[in-house]
Write a protein that holds these residues in place. Sequence first.
Motif, PDB file in Angstrom:
ATOM      1  N   VAL A 127      25.564 -29.783  12.513  1.00  0.00           N
ATOM      2  CA  VAL A 127      27.071 -29.175  12.065  1.00  0.00           C
ATOM      3  C   VAL A 127      27.259 -27.664  12.814  1.00  0.00           C
ATOM      4  CG1 VAL A 127      26.557 -30.413   9.808  1.00  0.00           C
ATOM      5  CG2 VAL A 127      25.397 -28.051  10.264  1.00  0.00           C
ATOM      6  N   VAL A 128      28.411 -27.341  12.399  1.00  0.00           N
ATOM      7  CA  VAL A 128      28.855 -25.933  12.894  1.00  0.00           C
ATOM      8  C   VAL A 128      28.770 -24.949  11.504  1.00  0.00           C
ATOM      9  CG1 VAL A 128      30.505 -24.361  13.697  1.00  0.00           C
ATOM     10  CG2 VAL A 128      30.151 -26.988  14.678  1.00  0.00           C
ATOM     11  N   ALA A 129      28.105 -23.793  11.611  1.00  0.00           N
ATOM     12  CA  ALA A 129      28.056 -23.148  10.382  1.00  0.00           C
ATOM     13  C   ALA A 129      29.333 -22.654  10.096  1.00  0.00           C
ATOM     14  CB  ALA A 129      26.981 -21.642  10.764  1.00  0.00           C
ATOM     15  N   ASP A 130      29.509 -22.500   8.611  1.00  0.00           N
ATOM     16  CA  ASP A 130      31.084 -22.121   8.337  1.00  0.00           C
ATOM     17  C   ASP A 130      30.983 -21.006   7.317  1.00  0.00           C
ATOM     18  OD1 ASP A 130      30.086 -23.836   6.506  1.00  0.00           O
ATOM     19  OD2 ASP A 130      31.905 -24.788   6.128  1.00  0.00           O
ATOM     20  N   ARG A 131      29.505 -20.728   7.162  1.00  0.00           N
ATOM     21  CA  ARG A 131      29.277 -19.519   5.871  1.00  0.00           C
ATOM     22  C   ARG A 131      27.942 -19.195   6.151  1.00  0.00           C
ATOM     23  NH1 ARG A 131      25.903 -22.538   2.682  1.00  0.00           N
ATOM     24  NH2 ARG A 131      26.320 -24.876   2.789  1.00  0.00           N
ATOM     25  N   PRO A 132      27.601 -17.988   5.686  1.00  0.00           N
ATOM     26  CA  PRO A 132      26.256 -17.473   6.110  1.00  0.00           C
ATOM     27  C   PRO A 132      25.126 -18.465   5.282  1.00  0.00           C
ATOM     28  CG  PRO A 132      27.834 -15.807   5.113  1.00  0.00           C
ATOM     29  CD  PRO A 132      28.547 -17.003   5.055  1.00  0.00           C
ATOM     30  N   ASN A 133      24.118 -18.435   6.200  1.00  0.00           N
ATOM     31  CA  ASN A 133      22.925 -19.231   5.642  1.00  0.00           C
ATOM     32  C   ASN A 133      23.381 -20.902   5.555  1.00  0.00           C
ATOM     33  OD1 ASN A 133      21.658 -17.000   5.111  1.00  0.00           O
ATOM     34  ND2 ASN A 133      20.544 -17.498   3.065  1.00  0.00           N
ATOM     35  N   ALA A 134      24.366 -21.262   6.511  1.00  0.00           N
ATOM     36  CA  ALA A 134      24.429 -22.615   6.253  1.00  0.00           C
ATOM     37  C   ALA A 134      23.528 -23.169   7.445  1.00  0.00           C
ATOM     38  CB  ALA A 134      25.949 -22.827   7.059  1.00  0.00           C
ATOM     39  N   VAL A 135      23.382 -22.172   8.682  1.00  0.00           N
ATOM     40  CA  VAL A 135      22.312 -22.829   9.614  1.00  0.00           C
ATOM     41  C   VAL A 135      21.733 -21.505  10.117  1.00  0.00           C
ATOM     42  CG1 VAL A 135      22.032 -23.953  11.856  1.00  0.00           C
ATOM     43  CG2 VAL A 135      23.876 -24.688  10.177  1.00  0.00           C
TER      44      VAL A 135
ATOM     45  N   TYR B 271      26.266 -17.944  11.690  1.00  0.00           N
ATOM     46  CA  TYR B 271      27.553 -17.784  11.102  1.00  0.00           C
ATOM     47  C   TYR B 271      27.876 -16.306  11.479  1.00  0.00           C
ATOM     48  CZ  TYR B 271      31.887 -17.174   8.432  1.00  0.00           C
ATOM     49  OH  TYR B 271      33.121 -16.638   7.935  1.00  0.00           O
ATOM     50  N   SER B 272      27.010 -15.334  10.986  1.00  0.00           N
ATOM     51  CA  SER B 272      27.026 -13.822  10.678  1.00  0.00           C
ATOM     52  C   SER B 272      26.585 -13.363  12.259  1.00  0.00           C
ATOM     53  CB  SER B 272      26.480 -13.446   9.832  1.00  0.00           C
ATOM     54  OG  SER B 272      25.250 -13.364   9.645  1.00  0.00           O
ATOM     55  N   ARG B 273      25.608 -14.055  13.045  1.00  0.00           N
ATOM     56  CA  ARG B 273      24.851 -13.565  14.113  1.00  0.00           C
ATOM     57  C   ARG B 273      23.748 -12.613  13.915  1.00  0.00           C
ATOM     58  NH1 ARG B 273      29.516 -16.511  15.144  1.00  0.00           N
ATOM     59  NH2 ARG B 273      29.662 -16.757  17.163  1.00  0.00           N
ATOM     60  N   PHE B 274      23.534 -12.525  12.486  1.00  0.00           N
ATOM     61  CA  PHE B 274      22.613 -11.703  11.835  1.00  0.00           C
ATOM     62  C   PHE B 274      21.147 -12.068  12.193  1.00  0.00           C
ATOM     63  CE2 PHE B 274      19.791 -10.002   8.355  1.00  0.00           C
ATOM     64  CZ  PHE B 274      20.187  -8.761   8.365  1.00  0.00           C
TER      65      PHE B 274
ATOM     66  N   ALA C  62      20.029 -25.579   6.643  1.00  0.00           N
ATOM     67  CA  ALA C  62      19.304 -26.133   7.929  1.00  0.00           C
ATOM     68  C   ALA C  62      18.822 -25.310   8.975  1.00  0.00           C
ATOM     69  CB  ALA C  62      20.333 -27.236   8.573  1.00  0.00           C
ATOM     70  N   LEU C  63      18.058 -25.792   9.863  1.00  0.00           N
ATOM     71  CA  LEU C  63      17.302 -25.082  10.725  1.00  0.00           C
ATOM     72  C   LEU C  63      17.578 -25.723  12.122  1.00  0.00           C
ATOM     73  CD1 LEU C  63      14.023 -24.338   9.197  1.00  0.00           C
ATOM     74  CD2 LEU C  63      15.552 -22.643   9.787  1.00  0.00           C
ATOM     75  N   ARG C  64      18.237 -24.912  13.343  1.00  0.00           N
ATOM     76  CA  ARG C  64      18.587 -25.613  14.418  1.00  0.00           C
ATOM     77  C   ARG C  64      17.347 -25.144  15.404  1.00  0.00           C
ATOM     78  NH1 ARG C  64      23.697 -27.515  15.773  1.00  0.00           N
ATOM     79  NH2 ARG C  64      24.593 -25.891  14.477  1.00  0.00           N
TER      80      ARG C  64
ATOM     81  N   THR D 287      16.769 -30.103   9.312  1.00  0.00           N
ATOM     82  CA  THR D 287      16.396 -29.650  10.639  1.00  0.00           C
ATOM     83  C   THR D 287      17.120 -30.603  11.678  1.00  0.00           C
ATOM     84  OG1 THR D 287      14.540 -31.507  10.807  1.00  0.00           O
ATOM     85  CG2 THR D 287      13.850 -29.430  10.174  1.00  0.00           C
ATOM     86  N   ILE D 288      17.800 -29.764  12.699  1.00  0.00           N
ATOM     87  CA  ILE D 288      18.541 -29.999  13.598  1.00  0.00           C
ATOM     88  C   ILE D 288      18.052 -29.664  14.909  1.00  0.00           C
ATOM     89  CG2 ILE D 288      20.844 -30.039  14.831  1.00  0.00           C
ATOM     90  CD1 ILE D 288      21.778 -28.802  12.026  1.00  0.00           C
ATOM     91  N   TYR D 289      17.741 -30.895  15.774  1.00  0.00           N
ATOM     92  CA  TYR D 289      16.975 -30.602  17.117  1.00  0.00           C
ATOM     93  C   TYR D 289      17.922 -31.008  18.181  1.00  0.00           C
ATOM     94  CZ  TYR D 289      12.568 -30.610  14.611  1.00  0.00           C
ATOM     95  OH  TYR D 289      11.542 -30.035  13.485  1.00  0.00           O
ATOM     96  N   ILE D 290      17.959 -30.060  19.110  1.00  0.00           N
ATOM     97  CA  ILE D 290      19.011 -30.346  20.247  1.00  0.00           C
ATOM     98  C   ILE D 290      18.135 -31.279  21.188  1.00  0.00           C
ATOM     99  CG2 ILE D 290      19.705 -27.722  19.903  1.00  0.00           C
ATOM    100  CD1 ILE D 290      18.425 -27.139  22.268  1.00  0.00           C
ATOM    101  N   ASP D 291      19.097 -31.708  22.119  1.00  0.00           N
ATOM    102  CA  ASP D 291      18.466 -32.573  23.110  1.00  0.00           C
ATOM    103  C   ASP D 291      17.451 -31.871  23.970  1.00  0.00           C
ATOM    104  OD1 ASP D 291      20.063 -34.545  22.110  1.00  0.00           O
ATOM    105  OD2 ASP D 291      21.818 -34.217  23.491  1.00  0.00           O
ATOM    106  N   PRO D 292      16.745 -32.730  24.511  1.00  0.00           N
ATOM    107  CA  PRO D 292      15.590 -32.038  25.407  1.00  0.00           C
ATOM    108  C   PRO D 292      16.154 -31.249  26.432  1.00  0.00           C
ATOM    109  CG  PRO D 292      14.635 -34.078  24.681  1.00  0.00           C
ATOM    110  CD  PRO D 292      16.087 -34.033  24.093  1.00  0.00           C
ATOM    111  N   GLY D 293      16.104 -30.296  27.064  1.00  0.00           N
ATOM    112  CA  GLY D 293      16.592 -29.790  28.206  1.00  0.00           C
ATOM    113  C   GLY D 293      18.192 -29.299  28.084  1.00  0.00           C
TER     114      GLY D 293
END
Length: 301
Positions: free
Chosen positions: A114-122, A147-150, A181-183, A206-212
Amino acid sequence: MVSPSQKRSAVEHVLSEGLCSLRRACRYLRLSRSVYTYQPKSREEAEESLLKRVIALSLEYPRYGYRFLTEMLRREGWTVSRKKVQRLRRKEGLGVKPPAKKTKRRGSSSTPAVVADRPNAVWCWDFIFDRTEDGRTLKILSLVDEYSRFCVRLRVESTMKASAVIRTIQEAIEEHGAPAALRSDNGPEFIADELREWTESIRIGTIYIDPGSPWQNPWVESFHSRLRDGCLNREIFFGLTEAKLVIGDWREHYNRERPHSGTNDKSPAQIYLPQDSGSGRPTAALRRSLANPLTPIPNLT
């Protein structure tokens, strides 16, 4: 023209007659003393010496084939063909083994990307490394709200295992509430069974990106580029304690003072802590809404 063997015979005759010393005889007959004293090796001895050298080079350079080893032997002065080196290596079972296939380590995401659209979303997290002046490793865990880059947490240690990662996010949740969620990438600390069981128990996805594929986690990569450029590349750390203090000060500056182009030149704290940016803690209303990751968070922007 007199051959070396004939000169050697002449030297032996002179020495047997006692006419002069070996040094003078060799000088007069223009024969090197090393040539005179040379004892030719038998074919078996030469073959054994070559085999020993081939085995030694094969063990020292296990990924080199017979062509490379032949060239190295020739540079050492051996007169040898590629086929001979290949035959000796096959006889000793020294062929280059094909490299083992790498095993792709990949965590199983418990929630869709997902794409974060609010603080503490991801929250996204990853490690970045540096060294102290005496060469000791610094392992830095970055935990950033997308979302906030905090920068929620920036932990500096010499080593860090999955248990330390869990403690870090526990401390962050106690202060700022739990994310939905955690990416992360597929690093061993992030896909450890201990961490996965813990996130499931407190209902954090949990959101895991593709290897590499680091570009699938651009927020933490962007943060690391600023951390590297603004702090790590400018500071010399003489110990772990100094590194923690300096990097901690830089985190405070980044969160509260540094404008961010992705947030209309606002600091991350102005987005993440809009009414309480001076105290370093969320507002009471925001803390209540963040306490449960499944509770919708009001739009604060």
